[in-house]
Write a protein that holds these residues in place. Structure first.
Motif, PDB file in Angstrom:
ATOM      1  N   UNK A 195     -10.701  25.913  -5.442  1.00 17.25           N
ATOM      2  CA  UNK A 195     -10.018  26.376  -4.227  1.00 17.25           C
ATOM      3  C   UNK A 195     -11.027  26.652  -3.110  1.00 17.25           C
ATOM      4  N   UNK A 196     -12.299  26.594  -3.429  1.00 17.40           N
ATOM      5  CA  UNK A 196     -13.408  26.859  -2.530  1.00 17.40           C
ATOM      6  C   UNK A 196     -14.640  27.098  -3.384  1.00 17.40           C
ATOM      7  N   UNK A 197     -15.730  27.455  -2.754  1.00 12.90           N
ATOM      8  CA  UNK A 197     -16.963  27.756  -3.483  1.00 12.90           C
ATOM      9  C   UNK A 197     -17.489  29.115  -3.051  1.00 12.90           C
ATOM     10  N   UNK A 198     -18.172  29.784  -3.977  1.00 11.40           N
ATOM     11  CA  UNK A 198     -18.793  31.074  -3.681  1.00 11.40           C
ATOM     12  C   UNK A 198     -20.242  31.042  -4.164  1.00 11.40           C
ATOM     13  N   UNK A 199     -21.150  31.304  -3.256  1.00 13.86           N
ATOM     14  CA  UNK A 199     -22.564  31.445  -3.600  1.00 13.86           C
ATOM     15  C   UNK A 199     -22.797  32.902  -3.981  1.00 13.86           C
ATOM     16  N   UNK A 200     -23.232  33.129  -5.195  1.00  8.91           N
ATOM     17  CA  UNK A 200     -23.456  34.477  -5.709  1.00  8.91           C
ATOM     18  C   UNK A 200     -24.949  34.792  -5.577  1.00  8.91           C
ATOM     19  N   UNK A 238     -29.428  26.078   1.908  1.00 14.45           N
ATOM     20  CA  UNK A 238     -29.408  24.833   1.139  1.00 14.45           C
ATOM     21  C   UNK A 238     -28.349  24.891   0.043  1.00 14.45           C
ATOM     22  N   UNK A 239     -28.169  26.073  -0.554  1.00 15.26           N
ATOM     23  CA  UNK A 239     -27.152  26.233  -1.587  1.00 15.26           C
ATOM     24  C   UNK A 239     -25.751  26.105  -0.999  1.00 15.26           C
ATOM     25  N   UNK A 240     -25.543  26.709   0.157  1.00 14.25           N
ATOM     26  CA  UNK A 240     -24.247  26.589   0.843  1.00 14.25           C
ATOM     27  C   UNK A 240     -23.952  25.123   1.148  1.00 14.25           C
ATOM     28  N   UNK A 241     -24.951  24.414   1.629  1.00 14.98           N
ATOM     29  CA  UNK A 241     -24.778  22.997   1.959  1.00 14.98           C
ATOM     30  C   UNK A 241     -24.458  22.177   0.697  1.00 14.98           C
ATOM     31  N   UNK A 242     -25.155  22.479  -0.384  1.00 14.74           N
ATOM     32  CA  UNK A 242     -24.898  21.787  -1.647  1.00 14.74           C
ATOM     33  C   UNK A 242     -23.489  22.072  -2.138  1.00 14.74           C
ATOM     34  N   UNK A 243     -23.079  23.333  -2.064  1.00 14.05           N
ATOM     35  CA  UNK A 243     -21.738  23.707  -2.512  1.00 14.05           C
ATOM     36  C   UNK A 243     -20.667  22.984  -1.702  1.00 14.05           C
ATOM     37  N   UNK A 244     -20.866  22.884  -0.394  1.00 15.50           N
ATOM     38  CA  UNK A 244     -19.891  22.179   0.452  1.00 15.50           C
ATOM     39  C   UNK A 244     -19.735  20.724   0.019  1.00 15.50           C
ATOM     40  N   UNK A 264     -10.735  30.430  -9.912  1.00 10.26           N
ATOM     41  CA  UNK A 264     -10.493  29.128  -9.292  1.00 10.26           C
ATOM     42  C   UNK A 264     -11.569  28.623  -8.362  1.00 10.26           C
ATOM     43  N   UNK A 265     -12.691  29.332  -8.260  1.00 11.74           N
ATOM     44  CA  UNK A 265     -13.760  28.926  -7.357  1.00 11.74           C
ATOM     45  C   UNK A 265     -14.915  28.264  -8.108  1.00 11.74           C
ATOM     46  N   UNK A 266     -15.570  27.323  -7.456  1.00 16.57           N
ATOM     47  CA  UNK A 266     -16.881  26.876  -7.899  1.00 16.57           C
ATOM     48  C   UNK A 266     -17.868  27.974  -7.527  1.00 16.57           C
ATOM     49  N   UNK A 267     -18.639  28.469  -8.495  1.00 16.96           N
ATOM     50  CA  UNK A 267     -19.591  29.558  -8.230  1.00 16.96           C
ATOM     51  C   UNK A 267     -21.005  29.091  -8.553  1.00 16.96           C
ATOM     52  N   UNK A 268     -21.925  29.344  -7.634  1.00 15.85           N
ATOM     53  CA  UNK A 268     -23.323  28.932  -7.793  1.00 15.85           C
ATOM     54  C   UNK A 268     -24.230  30.109  -7.468  1.00 15.85           C
ATOM     55  N   UNK A 305     -16.818  27.641   1.923  1.00  9.30           N
ATOM     56  CA  UNK A 305     -17.834  28.274   1.079  1.00  9.30           C
ATOM     57  C   UNK A 305     -18.031  29.719   1.514  1.00  9.30           C
ATOM     58  N   UNK A 306     -17.992  30.623   0.558  1.00  6.98           N
ATOM     59  CA  UNK A 306     -18.284  32.025   0.806  1.00  6.98           C
ATOM     60  C   UNK A 306     -19.565  32.440   0.110  1.00  6.98           C
TER      61      UNK A 306
END
Length: 231
Positions: free
Chosen positions: A26-31, A100-106, A53-57, A115-116
């Motif tokens: 449903x989106x991504x979250x950078x932890x 860079x992580x935000x960009x990768x997650x997108x 439901x999020x991709x988390x990195x 991306x959050x």
């Protein structure tokens, strides 16, 4: 599903923990880590977001001097080592790694996926900096230290930011908290939540620092915030 991912930057490559949802994200979250590295607590945070439901990195921000370190905040010598590692971190460079992580997650999301970012302790401070310096879609910071010294950057906050502030944080005194409120209470993109009687680390996923009632309240607020702004 959980695993690892490699993120490339102009300065090199670093690893990150990755947790995938059962279906289409449903989106991504950078932890963003605490000072203890990508330990069991941070991996658990990622797993919980994946269950929602999020991709988390979670990127390894200590990769240039202590790659792969995992420390336990409940073990005094490990806590002391973590404080030393924090002093070695170039926080401006860390923002570059997070960007860079935000960009990768997108790039791992369907078109127009958002991306959050969410951070704890050191990560809470970095979450504020991510909100002021990057194009992340929404950010949450838990008990960030020294945010009162970063208020000169608040003009850069263009997307929603939520901060969780434990009132008895022994790293952020009442005067610092008052400065944060004075600087951000009227900001249209910022939401502040105070937690009376709570100390630094109250929302840790595991370990002795966790204060269950307050942590559950904060986690519910974070979940609703990301649902509203990421999907």
């Amino acid at each position: 599903m959980t695993g690892s991912i490699t993120i490339d930057t102009d300065d090199g490559s670093f690893g990150a923990y990755r947790a995938d949802p059962a279906g289409t994200p449903r989106g991504a979250i950078v932890v963003i880590q605490e000072i203890f590295g990508i330990n069991a607590g941070i991996r658990r945070q990622c797993d919980l977001f994946a269950e929602a439901g999020y991709l988390a990195i979670a990127p390894d921000l200590f990769w240039q001097f202590a790659a792969g370190v995992e420390l336990d905040p409940d073990v005094k010598p490990e806590f002391e080592r973590a404080l030393q590692l924090m002093g070695q971190l170039d926080q401006d460079a860390a923002i570059g790694d997070l960007e860079a992580t935000i960009r990768t997650a997108r790039g791992m999301l369907p078109k127009d996926g958002k991306v959050g970012a969410v951070g704890f302790c050191l990560g809470g401070r970095l979450a504020f900096m991510v909100a002021t310096r990057t194009d992340v879609d929404a950010s949450v910071g838990y008990y960030g230290v020294g945010i009162d010294g970063l208020l000169g950057e608040k003009h850069g906050i263009a997307r929603p930011l939520m901060l969780h502030i434990p009132v008895e944080d022994h790293f952020v005194d009442h005067d610092a908290q008052a400065r944060i409120h004075a600087g951000l209470d009227d900001h249209p993109k910022v939401t502040l939540h105070d937690y009376p009687g709570e100390d630094h680390g109250f929302a840790a996923a595991i370990g002795s620092r966790r204060s269950e009632e307050a942590a559950t309240l904060a986690e519910g607020r974070t979940a609703a915030f990301f649902a509203a702004h990421l999907g």
